[in-house]
Enzyme design. Structure first.
Site, mmCIF file in Angstrom:
data_model
loop_
_atom_site.group_PDB
_atom_site.id
_atom_site.type_symbol
_atom_site.label_atom_id
_atom_site.label_comp_id
_atom_site.label_asym_id
_atom_site.label_seq_id
_atom_site.Cartn_x
_atom_site.Cartn_y
_atom_site.Cartn_z
ATOM 1 C CG HIS A 914 -1.914 -1.118 1.208
ATOM 2 N ND1 HIS A 914 -2.289 -1.800 2.360
ATOM 3 C CD2 HIS A 914 -2.601 -1.686 0.192
ATOM 4 C CE1 HIS A 914 -3.178 -2.724 2.034
ATOM 5 N NE2 HIS A 914 -3.375 -2.677 0.729
ATOM 6 C CD GLU A 917 -0.721 0.351 4.665
ATOM 7 O OE1 GLU A 917 0.084 -0.608 4.656
ATOM 8 O OE2 GLU A 917 -1.941 0.192 4.639
ATOM 9 C CG HIS A 1011 0.512 -4.098 5.605
ATOM 10 N ND1 HIS A 1011 -0.388 -3.703 4.650
ATOM 11 C CD2 HIS A 1011 0.974 -5.311 5.218
ATOM 12 C CE1 HIS A 1011 -0.483 -4.651 3.715
ATOM 13 N NE2 HIS A 1011 0.328 -5.634 4.040
ATOM 14 C CD GLU A 1096 -1.588 -3.597 9.664
ATOM 15 O OE1 GLU A 1096 -1.297 -2.407 9.426
ATOM 16 O OE2 GLU A 1096 -2.329 -4.280 8.941
#
Length: 1225
Positions: A914, A917, A1011, A1096
């Site tokens: 992504h 990010e 991420h 994350e």
């Protein structure tokens, strides 16, 4: 003593008395044929007296096991004597008035509501009805009603609604009677059927007669009437009736009367009741129109402004705000289309999916706004800021996979072995024999002492490398002590100590033309800092006027300059002596940055800025420019942003989570409402527009200038609203019509001492960490020239809220009535005519990655480190996707050493699927730096594993400023199940690498996809577990008895011990249906990697551990990447303690390092201190996640793969000795 005894005797007497009285009543009820009216009247009167005066009597009657309530209700049901009925009703009122909740529930459970409604029905048949009985009976029903969920239905079925309403109609001049009747009706109106029924029978008209005109008498009655009316008006039929009878104007006039006369604010509840009525009416379209036509917006705005000074009137201001925002006309986003301003032709058009739908629309369709976004189905609560954040998502439990057959991992290659052989070339380490390599055996001699393991982070000290620039930064910025200064980290790599002048740039961009000539537009240099542009020059061009030196002041004529891509040009003090580009001096509007003229201090700064190799070993501005030239973007960018060119140094100071002042969001909303109330104050001037390139920047001094035409930039349009306020619109992802979150743009032409407000008005998510302490990032060129070259958090009055711009149903999955959201922040710039950059998070471009990889490759030690960088595939945009292999070189080219080299387990890492990010890339940078480090810990890690890394899965998205998608217009992290080699080449071939490893029986030990998370704090992991997934569903117990290895939790638990930013309590191992096509689940399920994770990293900060209440920075992110590596080394110990043959002394030393956390003393040097205790993370305000959900999971016993739970607390050496001793016995 005698007094206590007397009290006890008296209590016993009371208890005996009430029991005796209840026994008498019970006896009378049993002998119903011989009902003694006088005796019953006497007994109930006595009970009423005791209940009124003695709490112990009330407790005795309602105690568990007592039959007091049953006896009283039975008597009420049987008697026909009015006085007895009144006595019993008074007894029940006393019981319901004190400790009401429990006792009222007891009354309801014994059938009290039913008996009372029957009594009301029978009493209404008497003519005339007894007023006292009606008052007491309604008072008691009003207390029971809110606790009985079925009260409204019971009242309607029994006919009580008509009775109460008729009493109100017939007794408008009797406030004492109609007050309890209205209280009962208020409860009944909670039922929508009852509301419609009462409205048909004239309840709305009756209530408007009671509340108006203005009077100070009977304020209690007016309050209850308004509450009842507000409940009635939630029925759309009643609301339309109120609009038809012009009651909206009546309510506004009544509100103004109370506002003017209630100067002491004693009747705030009445004023709020009127607002609640308006709130209910404005749920429908004609209600909103009637409110605007009655000048309601201006009325509520003015009254709210007057109320804001009084804190106790906040409920009035907040409700007024909700009404005004609801009635604010829905505006069209000022764009010709919500599709991206840039178009990219796909190799073929998908037959289904969002991209196919996007391009199947006829050209005449307006995709910005629906034909009628102002529908009549608006719910009052949808405008509240506490809107349910998951209303447009599937229920969490429904999303959890319950089919166990789908959860069982199985190695499904999906491609033939012949097809997968194409990936053999990406694994040269499996066939390399190292016969041609000059390898030096580093095998330790028996008994030899090894040096200490350096701190297990991304660096290692080399004191001989100069660090003057860092010292100067410390002295200039935050007065770091000399002791701390001495601990600053030099580079960990084998770098050249020759420092070249790469920091002399006083400019922000280099401009390079296609023909190779460079022009200086002095006006641009003087006003804006000449832009860095990119040339693809061929050959040398004669310099007609010569190059402008750093000390020369340019005139206002363009000057072509000699260019060469291979040799330096003869321009003194040029930053780009090796490249075809040039920068002019910094001179903003003819004014130096801080002084009127250049000073010796400026020259000193310039000299210091050249020593960047010591603090940015992987950053090379010249190399960056060369790489950018070969980077292909859809808009064909020709400029380079200053921060990307010059680099970023983490600031020395801590950046705490921002505490938002009270009322700031309300203040911003009112400023937005002023746009409608005072339209003449709005400038509404477009000053930047990608859709209209001819929209040139205005020359006025007081107008800011914007730009985003550089790699990863995202800003589509800017509109000046007021003198110092600007609305900003972000660009959609290419081949998409949404995903607005990432921003990166340049601002110039500012003045000092002016508060500029920026509103990004087309955000999509319903909440943001900007409401919880996060700030945007800013990079100032003049600050960088003053030895502070870093991104830092800025902005005050930051909030995130729903605005009045409509979202098209074409971008919301068919849902109508959705609105965009606004990020607003205010910035006061420290320097006049500076050039500043704003970003959602720390930018990390594709060219930056390529530069870092080249520097890593050129600076590593080939005798120690096996490093290979190859191009996995070409993206849709024509950019290469790098794949990296890192491990330790074999000790020698003997068979045993080569065999050990080839058979190391694989660790497979990916990142940046992504584009928005960017923190994922900073974590990956920390991982790469640690893996390439020269510490003993890094060497041990390389000797333990072969690392296969794809550091950027979505280069095209990163380059073009997308937030979530690639050029295909799709989320690549939802394509792992069936990637298309043409549309999703990076995913297709990365999965191919994994499938190849699976085919040759070399399944990776760990897979981790890095991420970023925009809605939660801390760093955490999502993994995959069948047992925990089933445990979160309603599956039967038998399915939960399955046996599953708990090794998937080992690595997260290790990271929880050693990484300060990591939070185990935020981790989840549940597999959701909506995530079945993500990398984490596919690699777990199809490739068979048990330890398959998504890691994350927060975009905001931490709420636990060492970094609690701090915003996260690049040094913390890089530290997390390094700590991940250390965790893998610990994982090796825990899972295979016999495989790594390190001496016990070395294991003990490393264990001490692992069991502590890091304290950052300089941008790249880590010093150890005791680890922080664990904090239990509070329930997050949002369950939304771009990649995974985050349920709370209890920690199961036996999470580690070692044999006993006690081994969780063992040191590595203790575990090793335990296994060794176990084998020896």
């Amino acid at each position: 003593m005698s007094k206590v005894k007397a009290t006890a005797e008296k209590c016993q007497l009371n208890i005996s008395r009430i029991q005796s009285l209840l026994s008498q009543l019970e006896k009378v009820n049993a002998e119903s044929l011989l009902f003694d009216t006088d005796n019953t009247r006497y007994v109930t009167a006595k009970i009423f007296h005791l209940a009124q005066t003695q709490e112990k009597t009330r407790k005795e009657m309602t105690a568990k096991g007592s039959t007091g309530i049953e006896v009283i209700l039975c008597t009420l049901e049987n008697t026909r004597d009015l006085q007895t009925i009144l006595n019993i009703l008074n007894i029940l009122n006393e019981l319901a008035s004190t400790a009401g909740g429990r006792r009222i529930n007891a009354l309801i459970s014994k059938g009290g509501a039913r008996i009372l409604l029957q009594l009301l029905l029978s009493a209404s048949k008497e003519s005339p009805s007894n007023e006292e009985l009606m008052i007491v009976l309604h008072s008691l029903l009003a207390k029971l009603g809110p606790k009985d969920k079925k009260f409204g239905v019971k009242a309607r079925v029994s006919g009580a609604l008509n009775i109460s309403l008729n009493l109100v109609k017939q007794n408008l001049q009797n406030p004492r009677l109609i007050l309890p009747c209205l209280q009962v009706l208020r409860v009944c109106c909670m039922n929508s059927v009852n509301s419609a029924y009462l409205g048909k029978n004239g309840a709305v008209e009756i209530l408007f007669k009671i509340i108006g005109p203005f009077t100070r008498r009977n304020t209690g009655l007016i309050k209850v009437s308004l509450d009842t009316l507000a409940a009635l008006l939630k029925s759309r039929t009643n609301a339309r009736k109120a609009v038809d009878r012009a009651y909206v104007q009546t309510l506004i006039s009544t509100y103004m009367d109370w506002h003017r006369h209630d100067t002491r604010h004693r009747h705030m509840l009445i004023r709020k009741g009127i607002l609640q009525c308006l709130k209910s009416i404005t749920n429908i379209k004609i209600g909103r129109k009637a409110f605007i036509d009655a000048n309601g917006m201006k009325t509520l705005y003015n009254t709210s402004q007057e109320c804001q000074a009084v804190r106790t009137l906040d409920p009035l201001v907040n409700t007024s705000s909700l009404i005004m925002r609801k009635c604010f006309p829905k505006n069209r986003l000022p764009l010709p289309t919500i599709k991206s301003a840039f178009q990219f032709q796909l190799p073929f058009m998908p037959t289904s999916g969002p991209v196919a739908l996007l391009y199947s629309m006829p050209p005449e369709v307006d995709d910005v706004v629906d034909e009628s976004d102002d529908n009549e189905d608006t719910d009052a609560e949808t405008e509240a800021e506490a809107e349910n954040e998951d209303s447009d998502q599937i229920c969490k439990n429904d999303d959890i996979e319950t089919d166990i057959t789908k959860l069982i991992p199985g190695q499904e290659l999906g491609r033939t072995l012949e097809d997968l052989k194409m990936y053999e070339r990406f694994f040269p380490e499996l066939t390399e024999d190292f016969q041609e390599f000059d390898l030096v055996s580093n095998e330790p001699k028996p008994g030899a002492k090894l040096g200490p393991i350096i701190v297990p982070t991304a660096g290692e000290e080399q004191p001989e490398v100069p660090n003057n620039f860092m010292k100067n930064l410390a002295r200039r910025s935050c007065n770091i002590s000399l002791e701390d200064e001495s601990n600053q980290r030099p580079t960990f790599l084998d770098m050249s100590k020759n420092v070249t002048n790469k920091g002399n740039s006083l400019d922000q961009k280099v401009h390079v033309d296609k023909d190779g000539s460079c022009y200086y537009y002095s006006n641009d240099i003087v006003r804006d800092l000449e832009k860095l542009s990119l040339h693809k020059a061929s050959g040398n061009h004669p310099c007609r006027n010569g190059c402008v030196s750093a000390k020369d002041k340019p005139n206002f004529l363009p000057h072509p300059c000699n260019k060469s891509t291979s040799s330096s040009i003869s321009c003194s003090n040029s930053l780009f002596e090796k490249h075809s580009m040039h920068l002019g001096p910094l001179c903003c509007s003819g004014i130096a940055p801080d002084d009127d003229e250049s000073s010796p201090l400026d020259e000193q700064v310039m000299r210091e800025m050249t020593d960047f190799d010591s603090i940015l070993p992987l950053h090379d501005p010249d190399l960056y420019i060369e790489i950018v030239k070969n980077t292909k973007s859809v808009p064909e960018y020709t400029e380079v942003a200053y921060p990307d060119y010059f680099g970023h140094v983490p600031p020395f100071f801590k950046e705490r989570l921002l505490e938002r002042p009270y009322g700031v969001q309300r203040s911003k909303i009112f400023q937005d409402i002023e746009r409608m109330i005072h339209p003449n104050d709005i400038i509404d001037r477009v000053i930047y527009d990608l859709d209209n390139p001819s929209c040139s920047a205005h020359d006025e001094i007081d107008i800011l200038k914007f730009n985003s035409k550089f790699e990863s930039g995202n800003l589509r349009k800017v509109i000046q609203i007021r003198k110092n306020e600007y609305d900003l619109i972000l660009n959609s992802d290419i081949n998409s019509n949404h995903y607005h979150q990432w921003f990166y743009f340049e601002v110039s032409g500012m003045r000092t001492g002016v508060a500029y407000r920026f509103n990004i008005i087309n955000c999509e998510k319903s909440n943001s960490q900007f409401n919880y302490g996060m700030q945007p990032l800013m990079y100032s060129v003049q600050e960088a020239l003053a030895s502070r070259p870093w991104w830092y958090r800025v902005g005050t009055d930051i909030c995130y809220y729903k605005n009045h711009f409509s979202r098209s149903s074409l971008a919301t999955g068919g849902q109508k009535g959705k609105s965009y959201y606004t990020i607003t922040f205010t910035v006061t710039f420290p320097h006049k005519d500076d050039v500043c950059y704003f970003a959602y998070h720390y930018p990390y471009t594709y060219s930056t990655l390529k530069m870092h990889l080249q520097k890593l490759e050129s600076l590593h030690s080939p005798q120690q480190i096996y490093f290979r960088q190859e191009v996995l595939c070409e993206t849709l945009g024509g950019n290469g996707c790098p794949v990296i292999t890192i491990t330790a070189m074999p000790e020698s080219n003997y068979y045993e050493h080569v065999y050990q080299f080839r058979n190391r387990p694989y660790i497979f890492l990916t990142s940046r699927v992504h584009p928005g990010e960017t923190n994922a890339s900073w974590v990956m940078k920390g991982t790469l730096e640690f893996l390439m480090g020269s510490s003993a810990t890094a060497q041990s890690l390389r000797e333990s594993y072969i690392f296969k890394i794809v550091p950027m899965l979505n280069p095209d998205g990163v380059i073009n400023g997308n937030h979530r998608c690639s050029l295909s217009g799709e989320d690549l992290n939802r394509q792992w199940q069936n990637p298309n080699s043409d549309l999703h080449p990076t995913i297709y071939h990365t999965k191919g690498l994994l499938q190849y490893l699976s085919a040759i029986k070399r399944v990776p030990l760990v897979y981790c996809d890095y991420h970023g998370h925009s809605r939660k704090k801390n760093v955490f992991m999502y993994g995959c577990s069948i047992k925990e997934t089933v445990w979160h569903t309603n599956a039967n117990a038998a399915s939960c008895d399955m046996v599953e290895e708990s090794g998937y939790k080992t690595l997260p638990k290790v990271l929880n011990q050693i990484a300060p930013a990591f939070s185990m309590s935020s981790c989840s191992f549940v597999v959701e249906k909506s995530k079945e096509s993500t990398a984490r689940v596919v690699v777990w399920k199809e490739i068979g990697v048990q330890r398959s994770y998504t890691m994350e990293s927060t975009l905001c900060g931490c709420d636990q551990g060492k970094y609690k209440d701090l915003q996260i920075g690049t040094k913390e992110l890089e530290e997390m990447g390094a700590k991940f590596c250390v965790g893998l080394l610990r994982l090796k110990r825990l899972t295979s303690p016999m495989e790594l043959t390190l001496p016990p002394s070395l294991i003990d030393i490393e264990n001490e390092l692992i069991e502590s956390s890091c304290k950052v003393a300089s941008p790249t040097t880590y010093v150890l201190e005791d680890d922080e205790p664990r904090f239990i993370e509070e329930v997050d305000y949002s369950a939304e996640s771009n990649d995974d959900v985050d349920p709370d999971l209890p920690e199961n016993i036996g999470d580690f793969e070692t044999s006993t739970l006690e081994e969780e607390s063992f040191s590595d050496s203790e575990i090793t000795r335990t296994h060794m001793s176990g084998q020896s016995t």
